[in-house]
Scaffold this motif. Structure first.
Motif, short mmCIF file in Angstrom:
data_model
loop_
_atom_site.label_atom_id
_atom_site.label_comp_id
_atom_site.label_asym_id
_atom_site.label_seq_id
_atom_site.Cartn_x
_atom_site.Cartn_y
_atom_site.Cartn_z
N GLY A 97 0.84 -1.19 0.00
CA GLY A 97 0.00 0.00 0.00
C GLY A 97 0.88 1.24 0.00
O GLY A 97 2.10 1.15 -0.04
N PRO A 98 0.21 2.43 0.06
CA PRO A 98 0.98 3.68 0.01
C PRO A 98 2.04 3.77 1.11
O PRO A 98 3.14 4.27 0.87
CB PRO A 98 -0.07 4.75 0.20
N ALA A 99 1.72 3.27 2.31
CA ALA A 99 2.67 3.40 3.42
C ALA A 99 3.97 2.64 3.13
O ALA A 99 5.07 3.16 3.30
CB ALA A 99 2.03 2.90 4.71
N GLN A 100 3.83 1.39 2.64
CA GLN A 100 5.03 0.60 2.36
C GLN A 100 5.84 1.23 1.23
O GLN A 100 7.06 1.24 1.27
CB GLN A 100 4.67 -0.83 1.94
N VAL A 101 5.12 1.76 0.23
CA VAL A 101 5.83 2.37 -0.89
C VAL A 101 6.59 3.59 -0.41
O VAL A 101 7.76 3.80 -0.76
CB VAL A 101 4.85 2.73 -2.02
N TRP A 102 5.95 4.39 0.42
CA TRP A 102 6.61 5.57 0.96
C TRP A 102 7.84 5.15 1.77
O TRP A 102 8.91 5.75 1.68
CB TRP A 102 5.63 6.35 1.83
N GLN A 103 7.69 4.07 2.52
CA GLN A 103 8.79 3.60 3.35
C GLN A 103 9.96 3.14 2.47
O GLN A 103 11.12 3.46 2.73
CB GLN A 103 8.30 2.43 4.21
N GLN A 104 9.65 2.42 1.37
CA GLN A 104 10.71 1.97 0.48
C GLN A 104 11.38 3.14 -0.22
O GLN A 104 12.58 3.09 -0.51
CB GLN A 104 10.18 0.97 -0.54
N ALA A 105 10.60 4.20 -0.49
CA ALA A 105 11.22 5.40 -1.06
C ALA A 105 12.28 5.92 -0.10
O ALA A 105 13.38 6.30 -0.51
CB ALA A 105 10.15 6.47 -1.33
N GLY A 106 11.95 5.87 1.20
CA GLY A 106 12.92 6.29 2.22
C GLY A 106 14.13 5.37 2.22
O GLY A 106 15.28 5.84 2.35
N VAL A 107 13.88 4.06 2.05
CA VAL A 107 14.99 3.10 2.03
C VAL A 107 15.92 3.41 0.86
O VAL A 107 17.15 3.43 1.01
CB VAL A 107 14.45 1.66 1.92
N LEU A 108 15.33 3.69 -0.30
CA LEU A 108 16.14 3.99 -1.48
C LEU A 108 16.95 5.26 -1.26
O LEU A 108 18.10 5.37 -1.69
CB LEU A 108 15.25 4.14 -2.72
#
Lengths: 364, 440
Positions: A97-108
């Motif tokens: 969902g949006p939260a995980q995607v946002w989190q992965q953006a942070g990881v990147l």
């Protein structure tokens, strides 16, 4: 423009002067409003108008229609996505969902800086090794090598942008002159038309193997200026993206007002002057429409080409993540999808801004 | 300081690009890079994942890659001229074992009916292909094709899968000079799928099973879509797996670079197996990085740390599932090369009969234990490796072994006799004529 009001002390400003100033500001705002809209900053216009003291209510309404509704739509999309994504169970786990995607953006993002730190350590080790070599043998040949680590997400974005611009630029250099010639000469147009019709719908996936083989055969150099993969991707982009520019230019040139052409004939303008002074300016709006379409096509084509050929860029990032098949892969791919979309949108806006700036045309 | 002798092995080319496929057995490359073994040798290596084995081999041949993680059959196949014709050599064998055969869940449920259980209620391993034969026969009776996948026509996986199928009486199909699909006369139809796409292809129902390296068997378990039935360790105990390949041309121009790279890779192999696999968890963390294998660490750890999970929950000890150094794993034995050549002959990739001498000569063209020992010698001299870890006096042939699932004995010095002892496959003067096997 030195007016009395600017020199006069503030306390003495009359209502009339204030009204005049407000009007001047409003005129300025109206002038830039169109440009702000193009840049996607439309929401700033009503705010500025409120700041200059216009009545608040209609401006708020304007703000709602221009900004509130799109924001609402995005919010609804995010909520719907957030609720439905976990319902889709893939073999890599539920769709993020949006939260995980946002989190992965942070990881990147964090990953990028971690990689930069590694690069620095790499360079320091190299310096030490070089120093040691020189200490042992002062005539030893030492040099600093570029970092050998992996490109980060942001490096891949930059690679993709460079490639798409290179391909687009090359396509423009071919398509605009060719389009002008086609537009001016009916014979040339008829001659080229069938080729355009046949090559226009060809997918990048079909061009790629041919381009790869040809470039590999012709582009041989021990120390090439550009990486082979860059040349291959860029040429594929060129081949797929030059058609809208070519067609629009030809149409634009062919539909110039006959009177203008006749004026040129009466003045006995030389061919070059005729093209530069009459043909190009009056066909610019359509040329720019073509360029906008071309850049959009080029960006789409590039990602596909990178995925297929494993050439560096965002496409390779997506494919590598798909192959990794880790629990965070899907979210990372979605980050890439949004990045590709947003960059595509920005590229279009930039071209639109150029179009407006160069052609003063209201049509878009 | 005896620096005169050292100067002899200065790398000619120091900036290198090595290719690999996202598999755990690329570990020596990742370890040599991350732990600085390459840099110790003055090499600056970029490691780049490749889309599939074909792209990888082509790029090594054209020089876009300086060297790569390869299937043992690739340098041999290229040198013999199957598929691509080019001279590729290997001074370094990357690992032993590491593959598995996975079947779809539905196939497993059918197979399980015919597999005996032990006193502990668990299925008796190794599982023979006879159980699969019943399923394949049923497919045949219904007129449905039974599709399975391996990673490349010249891959270990292709030969292992064929070996296992044939040992259970299932014909895996022949190659011929005019039909390189490898499906002539086959009871099952084998096709090529790149390793990381295996689970997705199985899930999509395009194939009913596959043979691939890790972590793509464990991935099927975790995803709950398939069941690994057998590991290659059980098909042929301590079979040679990947090699590191250079084009012969590159080696001739850059002998120092090849030597330096071999030294770094040997050290990486040694590190991976040191102290009874004590470093494996650290290796798993490195491999789990997105630029290397990229799968989740727990998936990679499943096989890298000496266990293998068959059916979900049925995790068994396979301490030698991945061997990177023990048993002289990194030494490129001629007999390993000859075994691959026998399998190419067995399934028709080498269409005509060849003499025993030809097998020996071809193996010696590709496998280069001389380069390996030179690198090992330098490492021992530098105190970076132990003398006892290398087979200094080997003639390049391992002792004959019968540790195969069907118990047939393989002697690398007598390839033709070995071919004659296998039931399914070309032997003697047999060759393919259209879709028929003919003698001479």
């Amino acid at each position: 423009m030195s007016t009395a009001s600017e020199v006069a002390p503030l306390a003495l400003t009359t209502d009339a002067e204030r009204a005049a100033r407000r009007q001047r500001w409003q005129m300025r705002i109206t002038r830039v409003a169109g440009f702000f809209n193009i840049l996607g900053l439309g929401f700033a216009v009503p705010l500025m108008r409120i700041a200059t003291g216009e009545s608040v209510k209609p401006q708020l309404k304007e703000l709602w229609t221009s900004t509130g509704i799109p924001l609402m739509a995005i919010a609804i999309f995010l909520v719907a996505w957030g609720f439905t994504a976990p319902l889709v169970n893939t073999s890599l786990g539920a769709l993020p969902g949006p939260a995980q995607v946002w989190q992965q953006a942070g990881v990147l993002w964090a990953d990028h800086f971690a990689e930069r730190a590694k690069e620095q350590a790499f360079n320091e080790r190299q310096q030490q090794r070089n120093a040691a070599l020189l200490a042992k043998d002062p005539s030893a040949e030492v040099r600093m090598r570029p970092y050998t680590g992996k490109p980060t997400f942001f490096d891949q974005i930059i690679t993709s942008l460079q490639t798409v611009f290179a391909g687009f630029l090359f396509g423009t250099l071919v398509a605009v002159p060719l389009g002008v010639v086609c537009g001016l000469s009916k014979t040339v147009n008829t001659a080229i038309n069938p080729l355009v019709q046949i090559f226009k719908p060809v997918s990048p996936l079909a061009w790629l193997p041919i381009v790869t083989m040809v470039v590999s055969a012709l582009y041989v150099s021990a120390d090439p200026l550009f990486a082979k993969s860059f040349v291959i991707s860029a040429i594929t982009v060129t081949l797929c993206s030059l058609w809208p520019t070519l067609i629009n230019t030809a149409v634009g040139v062919a539909s110039i007002d006959k009177d203008l052409i006749n004026v040129g004939r009466v003045l006995r303008l030389p061919w070059y002057t005729k093209v530069v002074k009459i043909v190009l300016p009056s066909s610019l709006p359509l040329i720019f429409t073509g360029l906008r379409l071309s850049l959009g096509v080029g960006w789409m084509v590039l990602i596909a080409a990178e995925m297929l050929a494993q050439n560096p860029g965002l496409g390779k990032f997506v494919w590598d993540e798909f192959q990794n098949g880790s629990s965070s892969s899907l979210a990372k791919i979605m980050v890439a999808v949004f990045t590709i979309g947003i960059i595509g949108f920005l590229l279009d806006r930039v071209m639109l801004a150029f179009q407006v700036a160069f052609t003063h045309s209201a049509t878009r | 300081m005896p620096h005169i002798a050292k100067a002899a092995i200065k790398p000619e080319k120091e900036d290198l690009k090595f290719g690999f496929i996202k598999l755990t057995d690329m570990a020596p490359i990742a370890i040599a890079k991350e732990l600085g073994f390459f840099e110790d040798e003055g090499l600056y290596v970029a490691a780049e994942p490749q889309a599939n084995w074909k792209v990888l081999l082509d790029r090594v041949i054209t020089g876009e890659l300086d060297g790569a993680h390869m299937l043992a059959g690739q340098p041999l196949g290229a040198t013999v001229g199957f598929g691509t014709k080019a001279h590729v050599i290997t001074p370094f064998s990357m690992d032993l074992n590491g593959n598995g055969i996975t079947v779809a869940k539905s196939v497993w449920e059918e197979m399980a009916k015919y597999i005996p259980k032990g006193p502990d209620g668990k299925f008796v391993h190794p599982i023979k292909a006879d159980a699969l034969k019943k399923v394949v026969d049923k497919f045949k009776a219904e007129g449905k094709p039974f599709n399975m996948a391996m990673v490349f026509p010249l891959s270990t996986h292709n030969y292992e899968l064929r070996y296992w199928l044939a040992s259970g009486g299932i014909h895996p199909g022949f190659y011929s000079p005019t039909d390189i699909s490898g499906q002539i006369l086959g009871d099952v139809l084998l096709s090529v799928t790149p390793p990381p796409q295996m689970p997705a292809t199985l899930e999509a129902g395009t194939i009913m099973g596959y043979c691939v390296g890790e972590p793509w068997n464990q991935q099927a378990v975790i995803k709950g879509i398939g069941v690994p039935v057998i590991t290659d360790y059980e098909i042929w105990k301590n079979n040679p797996e990947k090699v590191f390949g250079f084009s012969a041309d590159f080696q001739q121009k850059n002998p120092g670079t090849v030597l330096a790279a071999t030294k770094a890779l040997i050290r990486a192999g040694e590190w991976l197996d040191a102290n009874n696999n004590a470093n494996r968890m650290k290796a798993v963390e490195i491999l789990a990085k997105p630029e290397y294998v990229g799968a989740d660490a727990k998936v990679i750890a499943n096989s890298m740390t000496g266990t293998f999970e068959y059916e979900k929950g049925d995790k068994r000890e396979v301490p030698d599932f991945n061997v990177f150094f023990r048993y002289f794993a990194t030494y490129p034995y001629y007999s390993d090369a000859v075994w691959y050549l026998t399998q190419m002959r067995r399934w028709g990739q080498i269409p005509e009969a060849k003499s025993d001498a030809w097998f020996d000569e071809t193996a010696k063209k590709v496998y280069r234990p001389d380069l390996y020992l030179e690198a090992a010698k330098a490492l021992v001299a530098e105190g970076k490796a132990k003398k006892a870890d290398f087979p200094w006096d080997s003639n390049g042939y391992r002792a004959p072994t019968n540790e195969f699932i069907d118990g047939v004995t393989y002697d690398g010095k007598k390839p033709n006799a070995y071919l004659d002892s296998l039931t399914i496959g070309l032997k003697g003067d047999q060759k393919m004529s259209g879709a028929k096997v003919v003698a001479k």
